[in-house]
Design a protein around this motif. Structure first.
Motif, PDB file in Angstrom:
ATOM      1  N   SER A   1      57.674  86.829  78.466  1.00  0.00           N
ATOM      2  CA  SER A   1      56.988  87.334  79.674  1.00  0.00           C
ATOM      3  C   SER A   1      55.714  86.565  79.990  1.00  0.00           C
ATOM      4  O   SER A   1      54.744  87.142  80.473  1.00  0.00           O
ATOM      5  CB  SER A   1      56.660  88.828  79.524  1.00  0.00           C
ATOM      6  OG  SER A   1      57.805  89.542  79.184  1.00  0.00           O
TER       7      SER A   1
ATOM      8  N   MET B   1      64.382  87.405  72.432  1.00  0.00           N
ATOM      9  CA  MET B   1      65.285  86.269  72.227  1.00  0.00           C
ATOM     10  C   MET B   1      64.938  85.559  70.929  1.00  0.00           C
ATOM     11  O   MET B   1      63.765  85.242  70.677  1.00  0.00           O
ATOM     12  CB  MET B   1      65.140  85.299  73.408  1.00  0.00           C
ATOM     13  CG  MET B   1      65.805  83.962  73.224  1.00  0.00           C
ATOM     14  SD  MET B   1      67.583  84.063  73.558  1.00  0.00           S
ATOM     15  CE  MET B   1      68.101  82.398  73.145  1.00  0.00           C
TER      16      MET B   1
ATOM     17  N   THR C   1      60.677  83.794  77.919  1.00  0.00           N
ATOM     18  CA  THR C   1      61.309  85.012  77.394  1.00  0.00           C
ATOM     19  C   THR C   1      60.271  85.984  76.829  1.00  0.00           C
ATOM     20  O   THR C   1      60.582  87.145  76.607  1.00  0.00           O
ATOM     21  CB  THR C   1      62.346  84.695  76.288  1.00  0.00           C
ATOM     22  OG1 THR C   1      61.657  84.135  75.163  1.00  0.00           O
ATOM     23  CG2 THR C   1      63.402  83.734  76.773  1.00  0.00           C
TER      24      THR C   1
ATOM     25  N   PHE D   1      62.822  91.787  82.413  1.00  0.00           N
ATOM     26  CA  PHE D   1      62.821  90.846  81.291  1.00  0.00           C
ATOM     27  C   PHE D   1      61.751  91.170  80.254  1.00  0.00           C
ATOM     28  O   PHE D   1      61.792  90.646  79.144  1.00  0.00           O
ATOM     29  CB  PHE D   1      62.700  89.403  81.798  1.00  0.00           C
ATOM     30  CG  PHE D   1      63.962  88.927  82.468  1.00  0.00           C
ATOM     31  CD1 PHE D   1      65.164  88.952  81.776  1.00  0.00           C
ATOM     32  CD2 PHE D   1      63.963  88.503  83.779  1.00  0.00           C
ATOM     33  CE1 PHE D   1      66.340  88.541  82.385  1.00  0.00           C
ATOM     34  CE2 PHE D   1      65.135  88.092  84.399  1.00  0.00           C
ATOM     35  CZ  PHE D   1      66.323  88.103  83.696  1.00  0.00           C
ATOM     36  N   ASP D   2      60.820  92.049  80.615  1.00  0.00           N
ATOM     37  CA  ASP D   2      59.868  92.538  79.612  1.00  0.00           C
ATOM     38  C   ASP D   2      60.587  93.288  78.500  1.00  0.00           C
ATOM     39  O   ASP D   2      60.079  93.424  77.398  1.00  0.00           O
ATOM     40  CB  ASP D   2      58.855  93.494  80.256  1.00  0.00           C
ATOM     41  CG  ASP D   2      57.693  92.741  80.861  1.00  0.00           C
ATOM     42  OD1 ASP D   2      57.632  91.519  80.672  1.00  0.00           O
ATOM     43  OD2 ASP D   2      56.868  93.385  81.533  1.00  0.00           O
TER      44      ASP D   2
ATOM     45  N   LEU E   1      69.055  85.164  80.972  1.00  0.00           N
ATOM     46  CA  LEU E   1      67.603  85.270  80.759  1.00  0.00           C
ATOM     47  C   LEU E   1      66.791  84.695  81.918  1.00  0.00           C
ATOM     48  O   LEU E   1      65.558  84.763  81.913  1.00  0.00           O
ATOM     49  CB  LEU E   1      67.215  84.532  79.479  1.00  0.00           C
ATOM     50  CG  LEU E   1      67.502  85.272  78.176  1.00  0.00           C
ATOM     51  CD1 LEU E   1      67.429  84.323  76.998  1.00  0.00           C
ATOM     52  CD2 LEU E   1      66.521  86.416  77.992  1.00  0.00           C
TER      53      LEU E   1
ATOM     54  N   ALA F   1      60.503  90.715  86.476  1.00  0.00           N
ATOM     55  CA  ALA F   1      59.584  90.559  85.342  1.00  0.00           C
ATOM     56  C   ALA F   1      59.618  91.808  84.465  1.00  0.00           C
ATOM     57  O   ALA F   1      59.646  91.715  83.231  1.00  0.00           O
ATOM     58  CB  ALA F   1      58.174  90.285  85.850  1.00  0.00           C
TER      59      ALA F   1
END
Lengths: 261, 257
Positions: free
Chosen positions: A138, B87, A136, B82-83, B53, B79
């Protein structure tokens, strides 16, 4: 007939399971290695593990090699003296240490120390969601956790084996000169005369392979641990056992490859 | 025309062996709103978030973020998507081998967006936002209390200024006062960033404090969605039983006697 078929099926299933496991470990290793040639590389992680293996394993590897050289000299002298072949002692000590005992004993000691610690650390990260947290954030866990450890294991074992070689030969020298009546200069001359570059190089190549295998099994077992503290404990045990067996198996393969007549 | 949901789930299904954990989850999370996902233990809350996620691949269904089907994105596009997420894990999941300041700025350092010196300053700034002194940055996670670990984990989740933040049971294991403090920090952080939040909880007080919207998941399906303010008197028997913690109602615990 049906019992024979059942047995065959059992053996077949076990063989397929073993092959499947080997294939998964090979893919895991290739993915880890692929991150070494694709930036970014986590140099701090590499350095941390390199120091942990190469520097903090020095005492245990050094003591093991020193005592092994001493025992080897004592035992060999007992055997050789029955045939009047005591003069072969320096050759036996240096060849045994550089070709076999240095890399194998250093590998087994590091497998116990580092393989267990890698499996425990990564296993704990797995069961406490830290590996998910990496994703999460990266960061590919294979890139961050596995690749630096594989490289550190591969590069840290050879210098340790150089130290083990020197101290192992020194242990034999101590016993031979202080207890068995060898003349120091003659012992050293005999050692140098018999030693060839390939003896040392083969030991260093073995060390690099063993270091890679130790790191690989530590990472693999830790990465796939499940089920809390018990799972981490089992992963740790598996990592040490698997690395130790692989070290002995690859020792045979590499010895056969280097010294095939 | 209605606004595109920030997160849109349709028909999400996931089984582990024989156990069907998600059985067709449909859920919309509005942009810049805070959605609370309620449900009992084992109802599929955490698996839903892990599917969003990308930590667990769903067996079936569609996950859209900003209208983009995540499954159809290239590796690079995914990617990049999700950058922009953060969380907060239930147990903090702080990295034991790194000091607090490196934990907080882990993403920024990993992406080479900051030098180590600048990351230290940024960590102090973010720690201040969650009510911690800059000196905490030099401590190790094992040296922190549970409440401090939660706050550091929150700081890590917001340090890269994400526009979607997930919170997994943010108040579990904390005393009521610390729970309220964490909830307040979550609300402040989400508002300051203008982010969309999806929180998992079964703490009703926390759900009312941090949620604009709420949804209830039961046996792998969303059975109710509505305003978080109405929790406890929604008129939905399952939600009201859950919110009021009543033994009597349509949700029956499978207990052996």
């Amino acid at each position: 007939m049906s019992r024979a078929l059942d047995l065959l099926a059992l053996v077949g299933r076990a063989a397929f399971a073993a092959l499947g496991g080997a294939g998964r470990i090979a893919i895991f290793a290739l993915v880890g290695l692929s991150h070494l040639v694709r930036p970014p590389f986590h140099a701090r992680q590499f350095w941390r593990h390199f120091v942990e293996i190469a520097y903090f394993s020095l005492p245990v590897v050094a003591l093991t090699a020193l005592f092994t050289g001493m025992v080897l000299a004592l035992q060999s002298h007992t055997g050789f003296s029955r045939f009047g072949a005591e003069t072969a002692l320096p050759s036996l000590v240096v060849l045994s240490i550089t070709r076999e005992l240095g890399p194998v004993l250093a590998g087994l000691m590091v497998a116990g120390r580092i393989g267990a610690s890698m499996a425990a650390e990564i296993g704990t990260m797995r069961v406490t969601d830290q590996i998910d947290a990496l994703t999460t954030l990266s960061t590919d866990p294979m890139r961050y956790l596995v690749a630096p450890r594989l490289l550190a294991g591969t590069l840290a074992l050879p210098p340790l084996v150089v130290v083990a070689d020197i101290l192992g030969v020194f242990g034999g020298f101590l016993i031979a000169t202080l207890q068995l009546g060898f003349v120091p200069q003659s012992y050293l001359d005999a050692t140098w005369d018999v030693l060839e570059a390939m003896d040392v190089i083969s030991g260093l190549v073995k060390a690099a392979v063993f270091g890679f295998l130790i790191a690989l099994m530590g990472c693999w077992c830790g990465y796939h641990s499940r089920g809390g503290a018990q799972g981490v404990g089992q992963a740790t045990t598996r990592a040490v056992v698997a690395a130790s067996i692989l070290i002995l198996a690859f020792d045979y393969v590499l010895t056969a490859a280097f010294f095939k007549q | 025309m209605s606004e595109t949901p920030k997160i849109r789930l349709r028909g999400l299904r996931k089984a582990f062996g024989e156990k069907q954990v998600l059985d067709g989850v449909d859920l919309d999370v509005r942009p810049r709103h805070s959605m609370v996902l309620l449900g009992g233990s084992g109802s599929g809350k955490s698996v839903t978030v892990k599917c969003i996620l990308g930590l667990i691949p769903p067996d079936e269904g569609v996950i859209e973020i900003d209208g983009q089907d995540v499954a159809k994105l290239s590796r690079r596009e995914r990617a990049a998507l999700f950058d922009r997420t953060g969380m907060l894990f239930q147990n903090g999941a702080l990295f034991d081998s790194l000091p607090v300041w490196e934990n907080v700025c882990f993403k920024l350092l990993a992406q080479r967006r900051l030098t180590r010196r600048a990351a230290r300053d940024r960590a102090a700034e973010v720690l201040a936002q969650v009510g911690l002194a800059a000196s905490v940055g030099d401590l190790w996670p094992a040296e922190l209390s549970g409440g401090m670990q939660k706050r550091v984990a929150l700081a890590r989740a917001i340090a890269a200024q994400p526009d979607i933040i997930f919170f997994d049971e943010p108040t579990t294991g904390l005393d009521p006062i610390m729970g309220a403090v964490i909830d307040g920090l979550i609300v402040d952080c989400v508002e300051r960033l203008g982010a969309t939040a999806l929180s998992i909880t079964h703490d009703m007080a926390s759900a009312r404090r941090i949620g604009d919207d709420a949804a209830m998941i039961h046996k792998g399906r969303i059975v109710w969605t509505g305003s978080a303010e109405t929790l406890g008197h929604t008129g939905h028997p399952m939600v009201d039983q859950f919110a009021n913690g009543s033994r009597e109602g349509p949700i029956q615990m499978e207990l052996r006697r």
